[in-house]
Design an enzyme around this catalytic site. Structure first.
Site, short mmCIF file in Angstrom:
data_model
loop_
_atom_site.label_atom_id
_atom_site.label_comp_id
_atom_site.label_asym_id
_atom_site.label_seq_id
_atom_site.Cartn_x
_atom_site.Cartn_y
_atom_site.Cartn_z
N LYS A 1 17.09 20.22 -24.31
CA LYS A 1 16.98 21.63 -23.90
C LYS A 1 18.22 22.41 -24.39
O LYS A 1 19.30 21.83 -24.54
CB LYS A 1 16.79 21.76 -22.39
N LYS B 1 25.34 13.22 -14.94
CA LYS B 1 26.63 13.92 -15.12
C LYS B 1 27.79 12.96 -14.99
O LYS B 1 28.81 13.13 -15.66
CB LYS B 1 26.76 15.09 -14.12
N LYS C 1 24.21 25.55 -22.41
CA LYS C 1 25.50 26.22 -22.67
C LYS C 1 26.64 25.23 -22.78
O LYS C 1 27.72 25.57 -23.25
CB LYS C 1 25.78 27.26 -21.60
#
Ligand code: ATP
Ligand code: LTN
Length: 336
Positions: A202, A120, A205
């Site tokens: 994957k 991240k 969202k």
């Protein structure tokens, strides 16, 4: 395994989900569908992890909307607020409070090994904040406050659960028994859903390509359109295979939604074309999600009723959280 209505007390389960965007078909098939199934078997505590969401910059009005929406969606999926404890993390201040006690008992070195932090922070170099770094400690607090036996998490969260266990063991050894050391729970059913545009990734969202993911609340037309556009291959047979990731993903989705095995799906579509298969997957997914969307629309329009439920949920959660938190404070040496 002891069932909820058997003599023995059912095992305790805890899990949380971040309100960091529209929840996807991946969140549903990989996590939330299991939450719904688990409520019959276990004593469950579920939360909307809003404090976690601000480790990534959020627009305030949008965040507020997403917190409401995530809570309402959990209700719409069939999570019973009376049978379970369903609340919003920030409404129970013991989460942030315990997280401080745990932070002072967690080493910089062990946090530095977290792969999600590395990923991240690489993705978001302009906002590598301290909260993003210490996020697993807050997650440990979420878990340890409720003394769960089991914590259902996806593969990406296993390392964080491992740290929560390490923190609990260390704390108990230093100060005496306060926390239960939880086990990861790998659900019987649970699909890993891949992006419709790049089946090596994957479904997520936070993917900028809106055609790559299906939101639980998407309209039927949008769902069908996204499946029609799903990336496949040039070999026109419908079968599971490593060299056919796009079709394999669609088979996984179809079988997760219908309960059929992948062999049964292959048989059902033997000799049929990709167009027909994609349409069938799209329609089946849309029909499965339609009643959830309808329920959600009802729930979200009654903000007063919604507020009553999340306030009750927070009170229920806080009764448990307070006990554990004060016990931990006392053991560490604070004056209560
Ligand atoms: P983000 O895209 O912001 O990283 P996400 O969509 O990956 O978020 P999380 O909030 O990290 O979702 O995950 C919530 C839960 O849903 C986790 O238990 C995770 O394992 C599960 N989950 C998320 N995406 C998928 C997927 N594509 N397939 C199966 N399970 C998933
Ligand atoms: N970090 C998790 C969400 C989460 C969680 C938790 C999961 C926050 N606190 C406690 C299980 C237990 C995520 O991003 N999926």
């Amino acid at each position: 395994m002891c069932e909820k209505n058997s003599q023995q007390a059912p095992k305790k389960v805890l899990s949380c989900i971040q309100p960091s965007g529209m929840l996807t078909l991946g969140n549903y098939l990989g996590a939330l569908k299991n939450w719904v199934a688990m409520q019959d078997e276990f004593d469950c505590t579920f939360a909307v992890a809003d404090l976690h969401a601000i480790t990534v910059r959020q627009e305030p009005a949008k965040l507020r909307q997403q917190i409401y929406s995530t809570y309402a969606l959990l209700l719409a999926l069939g999570i019973d607020h009376e049978k379970n404890t369903l609340f919003i993390q920030s409404h129970v201040p013991e989460h942030a409070n315990l997280s401080w006690l745990l932070s002072c008992n967690t080493q910089f070195g062990e946090m530095s090994r977290m792969t999600q932090f590395k990923d991240k922070s690489a993705k978001n170099p302009s906002n590598v904040n301290v909260g993003l770094f210490s996020y697993p400690v807050l997650m440990a607090a979420d878990i340890l406050l409720y003394k769960p036996d089991l914590v259902p998490v996806g593969h990406d969260q296993k390392q964080h659960l491992e740290i929560a266990r390490d923190i609990a063991i260390r704390f108990n050894n230093l100060y005496g028994d306060v926390f239960t050391v939880p086990e990861p729970y790998i659900p019987k059913v649970g699909a890993r859903v891949m992006s419709l545009q790049d089946p090596s990734k994957k479904m997520s969202k936070s993917d900028d390509n809106l055609n790559s993911w299906v939101a639980i609340l998407d309209s039927k037309d949008d769902i069908i359109r996204k499946f029609k556009r799903a990336v496949t291959d040039s070999d026109a047979t419908i079968r599971m295979s490593e060299d056919k990731p796009g079709i394999s993903n669609l088979i996984t989705i179809y079988s997760a939604v219908t309960g059929k095995s992948s062999q049964e799906v292959e048989k059902e579509f033997e000799g049929k074309g990709y167009g027909e298969f994609k349409l069938a997957v799209g329609e089946t997914v849309a029909d499965t999600l339609a009643p959830i969307k309808k329920k959600y629309d009802e729930i979200i329009t009654d903000k007063k009723a919604l507020e009553q439920l999340y306030r009750e949920g927070a009170q229920k959660a806080e009764r448990v959280a307070k006990k554990t938190y004060f016990k931990a404070m006392k053991k560490v040496g604070f004056v209560l």
